[in-house]
Design a protein around this motif. Structure first.
Motif, PDB file in Angstrom:
ATOM      1  N   VAL A 192       5.843  45.182  70.437  1.00 13.12           N
ATOM      2  CA  VAL A 192       6.975  44.261  70.601  1.00 13.12           C
ATOM      3  C   VAL A 192       7.300  44.030  72.078  1.00 13.12           C
ATOM      4  N   ASP A 193       6.746  44.838  72.967  1.00 18.85           N
ATOM      5  CA  ASP A 193       6.994  44.677  74.395  1.00 18.85           C
ATOM      6  C   ASP A 193       5.998  43.742  75.067  1.00 18.85           C
ATOM      7  N   VAL A 194       5.012  43.259  74.316  1.00 21.67           N
ATOM      8  CA  VAL A 194       4.050  42.311  74.877  1.00 21.67           C
ATOM      9  C   VAL A 194       4.750  40.978  75.120  1.00 21.67           C
ATOM     10  N   VAL A 195       4.496  40.390  76.280  1.00 18.36           N
ATOM     11  CA  VAL A 195       5.118  39.108  76.605  1.00 18.36           C
ATOM     12  C   VAL A 195       4.301  37.974  75.986  1.00 18.36           C
ATOM     13  N   SER A 196       4.958  36.844  75.767  1.00 20.62           N
ATOM     14  CA  SER A 196       4.281  35.736  75.084  1.00 20.62           C
ATOM     15  C   SER A 196       3.604  34.763  76.033  1.00 20.62           C
ATOM     16  N   ALA A 197       3.867  34.883  77.334  1.00 21.85           N
ATOM     17  CA  ALA A 197       3.271  33.958  78.298  1.00 21.85           C
ATOM     18  C   ALA A 197       1.856  34.409  78.656  1.00 21.85           C
ATOM     19  N   PRO A 198       0.941  33.474  78.950  1.00 23.38           N
ATOM     20  CA  PRO A 198      -0.419  33.854  79.342  1.00 23.38           C
ATOM     21  C   PRO A 198      -0.421  34.733  80.583  1.00 23.38           C
ATOM     22  N   ALA A 199      -1.365  35.648  80.634  1.00 20.06           N
ATOM     23  CA  ALA A 199      -1.502  36.547  81.780  1.00 20.06           C
ATOM     24  C   ALA A 199      -2.604  36.024  82.693  1.00 20.06           C
ATOM     25  N   ARG A 200      -2.446  36.250  84.001  1.00 18.02           N
ATOM     26  CA  ARG A 200      -3.433  35.778  84.976  1.00 18.02           C
ATOM     27  C   ARG A 200      -4.230  36.941  85.554  1.00 18.02           C
ATOM     28  N   LEU A 201      -5.540  36.736  85.615  1.00 18.79           N
ATOM     29  CA  LEU A 201      -6.410  37.730  86.232  1.00 18.79           C
ATOM     30  C   LEU A 201      -6.190  37.709  87.736  1.00 18.79           C
ATOM     31  N   ASP A 202      -5.903  38.869  88.313  1.00 18.81           N
ATOM     32  CA  ASP A 202      -5.624  38.994  89.744  1.00 18.81           C
ATOM     33  C   ASP A 202      -6.660  39.945  90.340  1.00 18.81           C
ATOM     34  N   TRP A 203      -7.618  39.372  91.060  1.00 18.13           N
ATOM     35  CA  TRP A 203      -8.715  40.171  91.582  1.00 18.13           C
ATOM     36  C   TRP A 203      -8.235  41.199  92.605  1.00 18.13           C
ATOM     37  N   ALA A 204      -7.256  40.837  93.414  1.00 19.80           N
ATOM     38  CA  ALA A 204      -6.762  41.776  94.424  1.00 19.80           C
ATOM     39  C   ALA A 204      -6.167  43.020  93.766  1.00 19.80           C
ATOM     40  N   LYS A 205      -5.383  42.812  92.715  1.00 20.70           N
ATOM     41  CA  LYS A 205      -4.796  43.956  92.009  1.00 20.70           C
ATOM     42  C   LYS A 205      -5.868  44.780  91.309  1.00 20.70           C
ATOM     43  N   LEU A 206      -6.848  44.100  90.738  1.00 21.59           N
ATOM     44  CA  LEU A 206      -7.931  44.811  90.065  1.00 21.59           C
ATOM     45  C   LEU A 206      -8.708  45.665  91.066  1.00 21.59           C
ATOM     46  N   ASN A 207      -9.002  45.114  92.226  1.00 25.53           N
ATOM     47  CA  ASN A 207      -9.738  45.865  93.242  1.00 25.53           C
ATOM     48  C   ASN A 207      -8.928  47.054  93.757  1.00 25.53           C
ATOM     49  N   HIS A 208      -7.640  46.851  93.946  1.00 24.09           N
ATOM     50  CA  HIS A 208      -6.770  47.938  94.400  1.00 24.09           C
ATOM     51  C   HIS A 208      -6.766  49.069  93.376  1.00 24.09           C
ATOM     52  N   LEU A 209      -6.699  48.698  92.115  1.00 24.42           N
ATOM     53  CA  LEU A 209      -6.666  49.698  91.047  1.00 24.42           C
ATOM     54  C   LEU A 209      -7.998  50.433  90.964  1.00 24.42           C
ATOM     55  N   ASN A 210      -9.090  49.691  91.122  1.00 26.74           N
ATOM     56  CA  ASN A 210     -10.402  50.332  91.040  1.00 26.74           C
ATOM     57  C   ASN A 210     -10.608  51.306  92.195  1.00 26.74           C
ATOM     58  N   ASN A 211     -10.121  50.933  93.374  1.00 22.22           N
ATOM     59  CA  ASN A 211     -10.200  51.855  94.507  1.00 22.22           C
ATOM     60  C   ASN A 211      -9.448  53.152  94.213  1.00 22.22           C
ATOM     61  N   HIS A 212      -8.294  53.015  93.563  1.00 24.89           N
ATOM     62  CA  HIS A 212      -7.522  54.207  93.193  1.00 24.89           C
ATOM     63  C   HIS A 212      -8.337  55.132  92.297  1.00 24.89           C
ATOM     64  N   TYR A 213      -8.973  54.554  91.271  1.00 31.97           N
ATOM     65  CA  TYR A 213      -9.706  55.394  90.333  1.00 31.97           C
ATOM     66  C   TYR A 213     -11.018  55.908  90.926  1.00 31.97           C
ATOM     67  N   ILE A 214     -11.617  55.171  91.844  1.00 35.20           N
ATOM     68  CA  ILE A 214     -12.788  55.687  92.550  1.00 35.20           C
ATOM     69  C   ILE A 214     -12.402  56.921  93.361  1.00 35.20           C
ATOM     70  N   ARG A 215     -11.231  56.868  93.995  1.00 34.49           N
ATOM     71  CA  ARG A 215     -10.771  58.014  94.790  1.00 34.49           C
ATOM     72  C   ARG A 215     -10.420  59.218  93.915  1.00 34.49           C
ATOM     73  N   GLN A 216     -10.104  58.950  92.654  1.00 36.40           N
ATOM     74  CA  GLN A 216      -9.738  60.041  91.742  1.00 36.40           C
ATOM     75  C   GLN A 216     -10.943  60.637  91.013  1.00 36.40           C
ATOM     76  N   ALA A 217     -12.039  59.901  90.948  1.00 30.37           N
ATOM     77  CA  ALA A 217     -13.182  60.318  90.125  1.00 30.37           C
ATOM     78  C   ALA A 217     -13.951  61.466  90.781  1.00 30.37           C
ATOM     79  N   GLU A 218     -14.634  62.238  89.952  1.00 30.64           N
ATOM     80  CA  GLU A 218     -15.461  63.332  90.444  1.00 30.64           C
ATOM     81  C   GLU A 218     -16.677  62.773  91.175  1.00 30.64           C
ATOM     82  N   PRO A 219     -17.017  63.329  92.358  1.00 28.35           N
ATOM     83  CA  PRO A 219     -18.171  62.836  93.107  1.00 28.35           C
ATOM     84  C   PRO A 219     -19.474  62.862  92.314  1.00 28.35           C
TER      85      PRO A 219
END
Length: 468
Positions: free
Chosen positions: A290-317
């Motif tokens: 019920v918390d999902v919004v009804s408006a279309p969502a936009r893909l944001d490459w900058a946010k995706l890249n920032h998030l991926n960098n976070h998880y790369i830094r967290q992952a085991e070498p």
């Protein structure tokens, strides 16, 4: 629906790729099932026999497995359930909720033209005809939809959506060859799988009205509907090839981690306050459809890249090293025995700047180069006698260090610069070139730790022994 355990499903058609929108739909179904203590199921809608190959089905399984969204029960295949679908049609006919339509193709086309001219939906003259009048010719079976009033779709995302029954035609349930249609098969399969919540893209919203009528015609409970907004590109248009990636395979190939995609896709249409980064456990605890919004969502490459960098830094070498190995193998990089250990050792010094796995692969290349390294033209030109003498003194100072770690190396480089009476900038670029051969590399101390004492000093020795 009656109060019973939640059962959600993902029901993709095997078309050769798994769209990122389908992946998000799977994620929301998975999250809601986990949040409520229910089950997440899968159905393969493989009635299109031309495209439904084993390879296309495997793409779906592989995509969901990579995302970490595997189903709780064995998958259901729609095509093999055709007899059950026809059985449901017989039930509808017996209840008077469906009828056999004997219109010929020519009669149907004439009715369509008349309906268009009168601004109404197609209505067959066989709708209220007696079965005793049935001719001996092919027929389709149609749902006998109500002609007055309205059909209400109570949607968990969009709220109440009302459809005027006068605008809903008598949809075909069985074709002349006896094959079931999409809307019929979906209803029967969802009912038999015990699906309580149908969570899917809002391009299916119109189908919800027709499927509600089928549920009602069969006397079955209607599931909770929840239609999700589509994913658009950064420009606000529907996501397409021109925006870059469309499928789960695309994002995997571009070097995004599955935990990144789960976190990011959860944020496309749903969120928990200002939280941008959260674990699977947090998402499960917080998620409600019920918390999902009804408006279309936009893909944001900058946010995706920032998030991926976070998880790369967290992952085991060691895990990242395996992913980097695959990237380098795809580039035909000649990996040798021991290179994986070099990659694993180097990753902690270079991953902070990597947004994707290919970028991480670029960042470790300096450590994999074979001696003797070829210096870039600019670095070679800077190797004057004075510079070679200075690097020779630096090599002697570094070789005398009792410990080869970042702290001691940084201190040694600073102390050397002070003794020489120059800034690090007077020899640092040349030292970096000697260590990396011109490839991107981390700070000097980090690069030398990644290379090890033996390799670092060996590369220095190679440069010092090269003819001026």
């Amino acid at each position: 629906m009656p109060d019973r355990p939640v059962r959600t499903r993902i029901a993709p058609s095997p078309t050769g790729m798994m769209h990122i929108g389908t992946a998000r739909t799977a994620l929301f179904n998975w999250l809601y099932a986990r949040h409520t203590g229910g089950k997440f199921l899968m159905r393969i809608e493989d009635t299109d026999r031309e495209r439904s190959t084993e390879e296309a089905v495997q793409v779906i399984f592989d995509g969901l497995k990579w995302l970490g969204l595997e189903a709780d029960e064995e998958p259901v295949f729609q095509f093999v359930r055709a007899d059950r679908h026809r059985e449901a049609v017989d039930d509808l006919l017996a209840r008077g909720a469906a009828y056999r339509d004997y219109m010929t193709p020519e009669e149907l086309e004439a009715e369509r033209e008349l309906a268009r001219a009168e601004g109404r939906v197609v209505r067959s003259p066989w709708r209220d005809a007696s079965p005793n009048d049935a001719p001996d010719r092919p027929f389709v079976v149609r749902l006998k939809a109500p002609q007055d009033g309205e059909t209400l779709v109570q949607d968990a995302v969009k709220g109440e959506v009302r459809f005027q029954n006068s605008h809903l035609d008598d949809l075909i349930l069985l074709r002349t060859d006896g094959t079931p249609t999409y809307n019929l098969a979906v209803v029967v399969d969802d009912h038999d799988m015990g699906i309580t919540h149908v969570i899917r893209g809002d391009d299916h919203l119109n189908n919800a009205a027709r499927q509600t009528l089928i549920y009602q015609g069969l006397g079955w409970d209607v599931p909770v509907w929840a239609h999700l907004p589509l994913i658009h590109g950064p420009d606000g248009a529907k996501l397409s090839k021109r925006h870059g990636a469309q499928s789960v395979t695309d994002f995997e190939a571009m070097g995004y981690l599955p935990e990144t995609m789960r976190n990011y896709l959860a944020k496309l249409g749903w969120g928990h306050g200002d939280d941008e980064i959260f674990s699977d456990e947090q998402a499960i605890a917080w998620f409600d459809i019920v918390d999902v919004v009804s408006a279309p969502a936009r893909l944001d490459w900058a946010k995706l890249n920032h998030l991926n960098n976070h998880y790369i830094r967290q992952a085991e070498p060691v895990r990242l090293a395996g992913l980097v190995e695959k990237v380098l193998a795809s580039r035909d990089w000649p990996l040798e025995a021991g290179d994986i250990a070099v990659i694993e050792r180097t990753i902690p010094f270079v991953r902070d700047g990597a947004k994707t796995i290919p970028e991480l692969a670029d960042a470790v290349v300096f450590a994999l180069k074979r001696r003797p390294l070829e210096l870039p033209e600019k670095a070679q030109a800077a190797m004057t006698e004075e510079m070679l003498a200075r690097l020779s003194r630096l090599r002697e100072a570094l070789g005398a260090l009792p410990h080869w770690d970042v702290r001691d190396l940084e201190a040694a480089i600073r102390a050397f610069a002070e003794r020489e009476g120059v800034g690090i900038g007077k020899f640092g670029p040349q030292l970096r070139a000697v260590l990396s051969g011109g490839a991107p590399a981390p700070d000097l101390a980090g690069a030398m730790v990644a290379l090890t004492r033996e390799e670092s000093l060996g590369r220095l020795d190679d440069a010092l022994s090269r003819p001026a």
